[in-house]
Design an enzyme around this catalytic site. Structure first.
Site, PDB file in Angstrom:
ATOM      1  N   LYS A 175       1.022  -1.092   0.047  1.00  0.00           N
ATOM      2  CA  LYS A 175       0.052   0.132  -0.007  1.00  0.00           C
ATOM      3  C   LYS A 175       0.837   1.146  -0.080  1.00  0.00           C
ATOM      4  CE  LYS A 175      -2.786   3.377   1.626  1.00  0.00           C
ATOM      5  NZ  LYS A 175      -2.139   4.732   1.746  1.00  0.00           N
ATOM      6  N   GLU A 250       9.237   1.547  11.062  1.00  0.00           N
ATOM      7  CA  GLU A 250      10.314   2.629  10.929  1.00  0.00           C
ATOM      8  C   GLU A 250       9.748   3.844  10.888  1.00  0.00           C
ATOM      9  OE1 GLU A 250      12.173   5.373   9.524  1.00  0.00           O
ATOM     10  OE2 GLU A 250      12.473   4.276   7.546  1.00  0.00           O
ATOM     11  N   CYS A 284      13.517  10.747   6.989  1.00  0.00           N
ATOM     12  CA  CYS A 284      13.437  10.267   8.272  1.00  0.00           C
ATOM     13  C   CYS A 284      14.735  10.478   9.226  1.00  0.00           C
ATOM     14  CB  CYS A 284      12.896   8.800   8.641  1.00  0.00           C
ATOM     15  SG  CYS A 284      13.686   7.936   7.760  1.00  0.00           S
ATOM     16  N   GLU A 385       9.338  16.458  14.695  1.00  0.00           N
ATOM     17  CA  GLU A 385       9.752  16.480  13.563  1.00  0.00           C
ATOM     18  C   GLU A 385       8.911  17.275  12.510  1.00  0.00           C
ATOM     19  OE1 GLU A 385      10.931  12.708  10.770  1.00  0.00           O
ATOM     20  OE2 GLU A 385       8.878  12.417  11.621  1.00  0.00           O
TER      21      GLU A 385
END
Length: 492
Positions: A175, A250, A284, A385
């Site tokens: 997906k 992750e 990331c 973040e």
């Protein structure tokens, strides 16, 4: 515009909804293709196809060596089509062509590596403490894998999941992000050409509630491998836990990039720029917290500004461009909001701090490369973040202070240390709470090197030998080789 179809059981069906949605080019802000809007019925078809392939199809009959040969063939086809796939990714996510071409040239190595590793996974014999018994272990595929990927590096991060999963003998339903689905659908065509049996690799595109949720909750899915935000990862992990599914997560990062006074400052400056402005900060592992020793702070910031001011923004397909657009409109707005938050917290924007308005930015979703100084580690800009080209510079006094600040964040995906003192490099690498620590470099990854996070940055590891173990489960087999059955009501 090109209209894509789903990829289920070796076929290209229309979505059950009979509807498509547009995917936009971040540089032009214009739609360029139509992507199928999948739903739970499509997911069910794809998962059942993957389960049939796992349990009863030709895939289940292949030896590990034969699986490896298919993976290597797929790697060859990706290498052949690398430029085509890289161009599609640039059109879909706005990252630099130079970056995406480099990624696509490198991606085949994952399939070569795990293709070679497929028949190297061995069980063990166990020297039991009980006479008359023989025992051994075998490693078996965990089952149908749901691979859920983000929009920043679609095929690279997908390869990190599917190469070890397929080497282990699993089957996959992917997906991709609704913002960047095209390259995954294009990749699916190469599976048929490589000779993979139907149902081994399936793709259902669409949105989280209609596709992601039913995929995560489907009873025939045994493993969920997810890359994305920590908030979404938590929800997926909670849902998986209710059904006792295996997971690999992750998630986000807020990585410290630590520069000591004895570092090669020119290289450290390039490393700091690479850590945050490469890929427009949409990674990331972005080194979004730059920790600089007090004695060199002001001089280093000036050196940093000299490099950053020269960064060229514009068309990501141009070899001259160094900073491309933000990939999605929601992310574009989020980055601008964090810039306002930083100012309100008292940070000082010494570079950028606004949307990109240069002529070369056109109608795209650009944010000027931004550097904040006077940042305290408890500010939101230093703790949350941003996922954009926004750098927070934080002063530190000494090694102990650097460690305290670096680890004082809920994330732990990556970190870097710039120093000429090997003892300091080793001490810092041992005490930094991060899954990857770079010394005098940044953004280096390999198919051979394990990658994953500490703390809120996730669970499990991708890449290297560790990754294939994420898709295997151990079975122990006991054989009575002569033991006499005793009391049937007592454990042997």
């Amino acid at each position: 515009m090109k209209r894509y179809q789903l990829r289920i059981d070796g076929q290209k069906p229309d979505p059950d909804s009979r509807t498509w949605f547009e995917t936009q080019n971040p540089y032009t802000a214009q739609a360029w293709a139509e992507v199928p809007k999948g739903n739970a019925k499509d997911v069910d078809l794809a998962v059942k196809a993957a389960h049939r392939a796992l349990t009863a199809g030709p895939w289940a009959e292949l030896t590990a060596t034969q699986r490896g040969a298919l993976l290597r063939r797929l790697g060859d086809l990706i290498a052949r089509d690398a430029t085509k796939l890289a161009t599609i990714e640039v059109r879909d996510n706005g990252k630099l062509f130079a970056e995406m071409q480099s990624q696509l040239n490198y991606i085949p190595q994952w399939f070569y590596y795990y293709g070679g590793l497929a028949d190297k996974v061995q069980g063990t014999t166990i020297p039991l403490d009980k006479k008359g018994y023989f025992a051994y272990t075998r490693n078996e595929p965990v089952g149908v894998v749901a691979a859920i990927t983000p929009w920043n590096s679609p095929l690279m991060l997908l390869s990190w999941k599917i190469a070890p999963a397929l080497a282990a003998g699993c089957t996959v339903v992917a997906k991709p992000s609704e913002f960047t689905s095209a390259s995954t659908l294009e990749l699916a065509d190469l599976f048929e050409e490589a000779g993979f049996p139907p149902g081994v690799f399936n793709v259902v595109t669409g949105f989280g509630p209609e596709v992601g949720t039913p995929l995560v909750e489907h009873p025939l899915v045994s493993k969920i491998s997810f890359t994305g935000s920590d908030a979404t990862g938590r929800r997926i992990n909670e849902a998986a836990g209710r059904h006792l599914k295996h997971t690999a997560m992750e998630l986000g990062g807020k990585s410290p990039n630590v520069v000591f006074e004895d570092a090669d400052l020119e290289q450290a400056a390039f490393g700091a720029i690479s850590g945050i402005f490469a890929a427009t900060g949409q990674t990331c592992i972005a080194g979004s917290r730059l920790l600089v020793q007090e004695s060199i702070h002001d001089a280093f910031v000036e050196r940093l500004l000299a490099v950053a001011r020269a960064a060229r923004m514009g068309d990501p397909m141009s070899p001259e461009t160094q900073v491309g657009p933000v990939t999605t409109p929601p992310q574009y707005q989020k980055v601008l909001e964090y810039i306002d938050i930083a100012r309100n917290e008292g940070a000082t924007a010494v570079l950028g701090g606004s949307k990109g308005s240069r002529p070369e930015c056109g109608d795209g979703w650009f944010v000027e490369p931004t550097i904040f100084t006077n940042v305290k580690n408890d500010m939101r800009i230093a703790q949350e973040e941003v996922f954009g080209p926004v750098l927070s510079v934080i002063r530190f006094k000494d090694e102990a202070d650097a460690l305290r600040i670096a680890n004082d964040v809920r994330f732990g995906l990556a970190a870097a240390v710039w120093t000429s003192d090997i003892g300091r490099a080793i001490r810092m690498s041992e005490q930094l709470r991060a899954g990857t620590v770079w010394i005098n470099t940044y953004r280096a990854v390999s198919f051979m090197a394990p990658f994953g996070g500490y703390k809120d940055s996730g669970l499990g590891r991708e890449n290297g030998i560790d990754a294939i173990r994420e898709y295997l489960q151990a079975k122990c087999v006991w054989i009575n080789s002569g033991a006499v059955t005793g009391n049937p009501f007592v454990m042997r």
